[in-house]
Structure formats: C-alpha cells, structure tokens
Design an enzyme around this catalytic site. Structure first.
Site, PDB file in Angstrom:
ATOM      1  N   SER A  38       0.517  -1.228  -0.090  1.00  0.00           N
ATOM      2  CA  SER A  38       0.117   0.073  -0.090  1.00  0.00           C
ATOM      3  C   SER A  38       0.756   1.211   0.150  1.00  0.00           C
ATOM      4  CB  SER A  38      -1.169  -0.063   1.283  1.00  0.00           C
ATOM      5  OG  SER A  38      -0.295   0.077   2.424  1.00  0.00           O
ATOM      6  N   LYS A  81       0.549   4.800   6.703  1.00  0.00           N
ATOM      7  CA  LYS A  81       0.170   5.645   5.621  1.00  0.00           C
ATOM      8  C   LYS A  81       0.438   7.200   5.728  1.00  0.00           C
ATOM      9  CE  LYS A  81      -2.856   2.274   4.729  1.00  0.00           C
ATOM     10  NZ  LYS A  81      -2.470   1.350   3.719  1.00  0.00           N
TER      11      LYS A  81
END
Length: 170
Positions: A38, A81
């Site tokens: 990701s 993230k």
C-alpha cells in the site's frame, strides 16, 4: 572477583538494558512492519520502519508526513500511511487527482493515479485523513468504516527504514 559479585553485575547490567529498552520503545520510538504494497514505491512490503514518537509532542502532523497509527477499525493493528487531510480540510478524488479544498494536490510520491473517484470527505477537528502511496492497492481512509484517524491514535512519524536496508524517509 567472586562469582556472586560477578552475577550481581551481570544481572544489574541486564536489568538496566531492559529498562532502557522499555523506555525507548514506549516513549521515544515505535517500530512497525509494512505487510502490504500500500505504500509502494516509498516503502516496500516487508520493510521494517522506525517512527519517532516525540515528533508530535510540540507540533501537529503535516500533510505529506508518513505516520504509524492505530488502525481506526481495529486498534490492535498498526498501519502506516501518508497524512493527506488535516483538520477542517475537504478532500475529494476526481479523475485521478486528489483535491484538497478544491485545489489539486501535487503528489510526486504516488505509484500511479487512483482509478476511482470518491468523496468528498470533511476531516473533523483533531483527526486526519490517510492514504497509501499505492492508491489503487491501499486500504486507507477512503474505505474504512471509521474514516478518520484521531490525533491521539497517531503513534509517530516514520523517520527511517532499518530492514532490509537503512534509508531515511523523513
């Protein structure tokens, strides 16, 4: 030196190392493993990273920071993230671009533009909107049941990768 005195010295050194390790990992750094792609191309699957817990002691997270935080839908899991939405921002994904407050965001770090449109999302106070750099393969704020990450759930700013190679990321 008799064996009792030497044993006390070894035990004392071992206890000091344990105390130092606990203080270091509970108050100064946080370590995480990135299990998925990701965050490609910035961070690869299997990379081990270190976050600095003290970074947000006197300042707030900034747009573009890579952070380690407790996943809002299951706080037992740590996620990594990039911070995109700050408190009060409105985000939208349109035609392969992220817009913040109706302005396109320059993102040289993303792997590829997002395929899907989404939003708008308005970030509440003391919360943040997170996205992975590999937008089309990232389970991030766009898809979570609890969309935003509360400020007190951010554990640290990622500063470097230590495995499989050492690289500064901040």
């Amino acid at each position: 030196m008799d064996w009792k005195k030497e044993a006390k010295e070894w035990i004392s050194a071992l206890l000091m190392a344990v105390v130092f390790g606990v203080i270091l990992t509970q108050f100064i750094i946080v370590s995480a493993v990135v299990p998925t792609g990701s965050m490609e191309n910035t961070i690869q699957p299997g990379d081990r990273i270190i976050g600095w817990r003290l970074n947000y002691l006197f300042s707030d997270p900034e747009r573009g920071d890579i952070v380690i935080f407790k996943y809002p839908d299951d706080e037992k899991k740590l996620y990594v993230k990039r911070v995109l939405g700050l408190p009060g921002d409105t985000l939208e994904v349109k035609s392969g671009m992220v817009y913040i407050n109706n302005q396109p965001l320059d993102e040289p770090y993303i792997k590829e533009p997002p395929f899907e449109d989404g939003g708008p999302w308005t970030v509440p106070e003391e919360s943040y909107f997170m996205m992975g750099d590999n937008r089309n393969h990232s389970h991030d704020s766009r898809f979570w049941q609890n969309t935003f990450v509360a400020e007190d759930k951010i554990l640290g700013k990622v500063i470097f990768r230590y495995w499989p190679s050492i690289e500064w990321l901040a």
